[in-house]
Design a protein around this motif. Structure first.
Motif, PDB file in Angstrom:
ATOM      1  N   GLU A  20      67.129  37.143  37.007  1.00 62.06           N
ATOM      2  CA  GLU A  20      68.244  36.928  38.119  1.00 62.06           C
ATOM      3  C   GLU A  20      68.047  38.258  39.171  1.00 62.06           C
ATOM      4  N   ILE A  21      67.636  39.329  38.547  1.00 64.66           N
ATOM      5  CA  ILE A  21      67.457  40.309  39.462  1.00 64.66           C
ATOM      6  C   ILE A  21      66.316  40.024  40.355  1.00 64.66           C
ATOM      7  N   GLU A  22      65.250  39.555  39.724  1.00 69.14           N
ATOM      8  CA  GLU A  22      64.067  39.203  40.682  1.00 69.14           C
ATOM      9  C   GLU A  22      64.490  38.369  41.825  1.00 69.14           C
ATOM     10  N   ILE A  23      65.270  37.295  41.532  1.00 70.17           N
ATOM     11  CA  ILE A  23      65.797  36.370  42.523  1.00 70.17           C
ATOM     12  C   ILE A  23      66.431  37.092  43.630  1.00 70.17           C
ATOM     13  N   ALA A  24      67.401  38.235  43.230  1.00 71.85           N
ATOM     14  CA  ALA A  24      68.362  38.804  44.173  1.00 71.85           C
ATOM     15  C   ALA A  24      67.503  39.644  44.934  1.00 71.85           C
ATOM     16  N   LEU A  25      66.183  40.237  44.474  1.00 68.17           N
ATOM     17  CA  LEU A  25      65.153  41.141  45.175  1.00 68.17           C
ATOM     18  C   LEU A  25      64.366  40.545  46.192  1.00 68.17           C
ATOM     19  N   LYS A  26      64.454  39.282  46.206  1.00 70.98           N
ATOM     20  CA  LYS A  26      63.621  38.313  47.221  1.00 70.98           C
ATOM     21  C   LYS A  26      63.240  38.915  48.551  1.00 70.98           C
ATOM     22  N   PRO A  27      64.484  39.299  49.277  1.00 71.04           N
ATOM     23  CA  PRO A  27      64.213  39.803  50.580  1.00 71.04           C
ATOM     24  C   PRO A  27      63.624  41.091  50.597  1.00 71.04           C
ATOM     25  N   GLN A  28      63.895  41.987  49.578  1.00 70.79           N
ATOM     26  CA  GLN A  28      63.038  43.108  49.582  1.00 70.79           C
ATOM     27  C   GLN A  28      61.528  42.990  49.274  1.00 70.79           C
ATOM     28  N   PHE A  29      61.147  41.795  48.410  1.00 68.89           N
ATOM     29  CA  PHE A  29      59.845  41.941  48.356  1.00 68.89           C
ATOM     30  C   PHE A  29      59.246  41.175  49.261  1.00 68.89           C
ATOM     31  N   GLU A  30      59.911  40.255  50.286  1.00 68.29           N
ATOM     32  CA  GLU A  30      59.335  39.640  51.315  1.00 68.29           C
ATOM     33  C   GLU A  30      58.969  40.654  52.262  1.00 68.29           C
ATOM     34  N   ASN A  31      59.876  41.727  52.600  1.00 70.87           N
ATOM     35  CA  ASN A  31      59.621  42.892  53.478  1.00 70.87           C
ATOM     36  C   ASN A  31      58.215  43.593  53.101  1.00 70.87           C
ATOM     37  N   ILE A  32      58.085  43.728  51.935  1.00 67.23           N
ATOM     38  CA  ILE A  32      56.912  44.606  51.384  1.00 67.23           C
ATOM     39  C   ILE A  32      55.811  43.804  51.642  1.00 67.23           C
ATOM     40  N   GLU A  33      55.895  42.397  51.584  1.00 69.91           N
ATOM     41  CA  GLU A  33      54.571  41.586  51.787  1.00 69.91           C
ATOM     42  C   GLU A  33      54.022  41.588  53.321  1.00 69.91           C
ATOM     43  N   LYS A  34      55.281  41.784  54.197  1.00 82.36           N
ATOM     44  CA  LYS A  34      54.814  41.581  55.658  1.00 82.36           C
ATOM     45  C   LYS A  34      54.348  43.084  55.821  1.00 82.36           C
ATOM     46  N   ILE A  35      54.662  44.114  55.404  1.00 84.68           N
ATOM     47  CA  ILE A  35      54.115  45.453  55.527  1.00 84.68           C
ATOM     48  C   ILE A  35      52.571  45.490  54.882  1.00 84.68           C
ATOM     49  N   GLN A  36      52.421  44.679  54.194  1.00 89.26           N
ATOM     50  CA  GLN A  36      51.116  44.774  53.199  1.00 89.26           C
ATOM     51  C   GLN A  36      50.258  43.987  54.144  1.00 89.26           C
ATOM     52  N   GLU A  37      50.582  42.858  54.626  1.00 93.56           N
ATOM     53  CA  GLU A  37      49.813  42.157  55.429  1.00 93.56           C
ATOM     54  C   GLU A  37      49.424  42.600  56.478  1.00 93.56           C
ATOM     55  N   LYS A  38      50.324  43.276  57.267  1.00 98.33           N
ATOM     56  CA  LYS A  38      49.712  44.160  58.628  1.00 98.33           C
ATOM     57  C   LYS A  38      48.800  45.331  57.948  1.00 98.33           C
ATOM     58  N   ASN A  39      49.070  45.898  57.221  1.00 99.03           N
ATOM     59  CA  ASN A  39      48.490  47.041  56.647  1.00 99.03           C
ATOM     60  C   ASN A  39      46.926  46.592  56.363  1.00 99.03           C
ATOM     61  N   GLN A  40      47.070  45.560  55.664  1.00104.83           N
ATOM     62  CA  GLN A  40      45.576  44.840  54.987  1.00104.83           C
ATOM     63  C   GLN A  40      44.691  44.584  56.196  1.00104.83           C
ATOM     64  N   LEU A  41      45.053  43.664  57.075  1.00108.22           N
ATOM     65  CA  LEU A  41      44.383  43.117  58.063  1.00108.22           C
ATOM     66  C   LEU A  41      43.959  44.441  58.925  1.00108.22           C
ATOM     67  N   TRP A  42      44.511  45.717  59.178  1.00106.39           N
ATOM     68  CA  TRP A  42      44.191  46.501  59.770  1.00106.39           C
ATOM     69  C   TRP A  42      43.081  47.230  59.111  1.00106.39           C
ATOM     70  N   VAL A  43      43.195  47.400  57.886  1.00110.38           N
ATOM     71  CA  VAL A  43      42.075  47.940  57.115  1.00110.38           C
ATOM     72  C   VAL A  43      40.759  47.083  56.930  1.00110.38           C
ATOM     73  N   LEU A  44      40.992  45.987  56.899  1.00110.50           N
ATOM     74  CA  LEU A  44      39.836  45.035  57.020  1.00110.50           C
ATOM     75  C   LEU A  44      39.267  44.928  58.220  1.00110.50           C
ATOM     76  N   ASP A  45      39.906  45.332  59.476  1.00107.08           N
ATOM     77  CA  ASP A  45      39.284  45.235  60.815  1.00107.08           C
ATOM     78  C   ASP A  45      38.709  46.593  60.937  1.00107.08           C
ATOM     79  N   THR A 290      47.483  47.234  46.588  1.00105.21           N
ATOM     80  CA  THR A 290      48.059  47.952  45.376  1.00105.21           C
ATOM     81  C   THR A 290      49.342  48.750  45.536  1.00105.21           C
ATOM     82  N   VAL A 291      49.364  49.475  46.803  1.00105.78           N
ATOM     83  CA  VAL A 291      50.594  50.017  47.115  1.00105.78           C
ATOM     84  C   VAL A 291      51.927  49.046  47.117  1.00105.78           C
ATOM     85  N   ALA A 292      51.938  47.906  47.567  1.00105.09           N
ATOM     86  CA  ALA A 292      52.717  46.762  47.625  1.00105.09           C
ATOM     87  C   ALA A 292      53.157  46.514  46.128  1.00105.09           C
TER      88      ALA A 292
END
Length: 419
Positions: A20-45, A290-292
């Protein structure tokens, strides 16, 4: 039957609560994934722009005059952190060693040092030498040192306007260390940098970036810092780097630090590494992912612990500047039990029972959980705490979210109702 119940002996009721807690945390997890995507693609570049190739991973020997892997690794780090230059070396033993190296390289007789984020991490006390006489400390070298206390657990920006005028080197510690304060956000570091440069354009802004890399979309160099320092067995090593640290910033400052690292006039020109550089390149590439994972684990821990009446900081829905999750556990018994459960749900030495001990560099006895592949690697799930009121435990890392989840549930089940 859920494996958490069958193999980790967590009650079905607690497993259901966690879901139940994991379902409630979905907005926070999605925000982390957005930051991860930007940082990961920057590192790749950055890898693409630096034209990384297998020859850069090779072992080298002797003086290392032709060590292209070492030199490419430093330019890669400089590009990733948007710095003019960098030092990235396996020979730097720890984050504390890197901080000492950088501070000593920038300190001369008469240098006025200001810690603008209150008291620094315990292990810097000997480096600075402000609490007792230590041979080779910054004060022993002829520097002076002052601290600007926090104001309501935040940077005192008004006080900084005055104090910055009288300082040559101004330190900002991004993570909380063993203080009961929030970690610094990059936006706060930027505000501090703007104030410092307005008051004293010649001051060197020095940021201890440990635990903060890739947590946000910006890094302190972009906010105006002159030098940043971090460990490769924390965020920037991605759980892969076996040792080492980095220092990044202005080229002229990096050269001064490099002269301290080896010898004046030689600097970065020497230094081979027989182990090869593959894990360092691979580690920085994996770091955003990993940070995500670590951040998701920390947010889950915060929410669960709050649900059961403990006091976590930051709270699950607060903006974070580093991966550290602290929690007030009220008494020594809870503190020790929590630490032992973190150790027990680890891939390495799960059978070991942590005990408080007098750890070098720390004022109080410390208890540590460190069932990690790399000794002391706090990007892996680990934690520690000084045995003193208010009995705060400082959890960090977690290269795999599900390990953090299991460890927290085991700990809560052991402590439930015992406050």
């Amino acid at each position: 039957m859920n494996i958490l119940t069958t193999n980790y002996h967590i009650s079905p009721e607690l497993v259901k609560k966690a879901e139940e807690i994991e379902i409630a945390l979905k907005p926070q997890f999605e925000n982390i994934e957005k930051i991860q995507e930007k940082n990961q693609l920057w590192v790749l570049d950055c890898f693409r722009e630096e034209r990384i190739q297998p020859s850069h991973f090779a072992s080298t020997y002797g003086y290392g005059y032709d060590d292209t892997g070492r030199d490419k690794l430093k330019t890669l780090f400089a590009r990733i952190f948007k710095a003019e230059d960098a030092i990235v070396r396996p020979q730097i033993a720890s984050g504390t060693h890197a901080l000492a190296l950088a501070l000593q390289g920038l300190t001369r007789k008469g240098t006025r040092i200001l810690s603008a984020s209150g008291a620094p991490y315990d292990t810097l006390e000997g480096i600075i030498g402000h609490k007792k006489e230590v041979e080779g400390s910054l004060i022993d070298m002829g520097a002076t040192y002052t601290e600007l206390p926090l104001k309501n657990k935040r940077l005192d920006f008004e006080g900084l306007k005055t104090e910055a005028k009288n300082a040559d080197l101004i330190m900002l510690q991004r993570s909380r260390g063993y203080q009961d304060r929030p970690s610094l956000l990059v936006s706060e570091i930027k505000q501090a940098c703007d104030i410092i440069k307005s008051a004293n354009e010649n001051a060197i802004i020095f940021v201890d970036n440990c635990y903060g890399e890739f947590v946000e979309e910006m890094e302190p160099i972009e906010a105006g810092a002159d030098i940043i320092v971090g460990s490769l067995i924390k965020n920037a090593g991605g759980g892969i780097a076996p040792t080492g640290a980095y220092i990044a910033g202005k080229k002229e400052l990096i050269q001064k630090i490099a002269y301290r690292m080896t010898a004046p006039g030689i600097g970065e020109e020497v230094g081979s590494y027989a182990g090869g550089y593959l894990p360092f390149f691979q580690g920085i590439f994996l770091a955003p992912q990993t940070v995500a994972q670590a951040l998701k684990g920390a947010i889950f821990a915060s929410k669960v612990l709050e649900e059961f009446g403990y006091t976590p900081s930051p709270r699950y829905n607060e903006t974070r500047g580093c991966i550290i999750q602290s929690v007030c556990l009220y008494n020594k018994e809870n503190l020790v039990e929590f630490c032992r459960q973190i150790q027990a749900v680890s891939p390495v030495e799960a059978f070991v029972t942590p005990e408080p001990w007098a750890m070098p560099g720390y004022t109080d006895e410390v208890i540590m959980a460190a069932g990690t592949f790399i000794q002391g690697a706090s990007i892996e799930l680990s934690g520690d705490a000084p045995i003193r009121e208010p009995y705060m435990f400082y959890m960090q890392g977690g290269i795999v979210y599900h390990q953090v989840k299991a460890a927290i549930l085991c700990a809560v089940q052991k402590m439930k109702g015992d406050k």
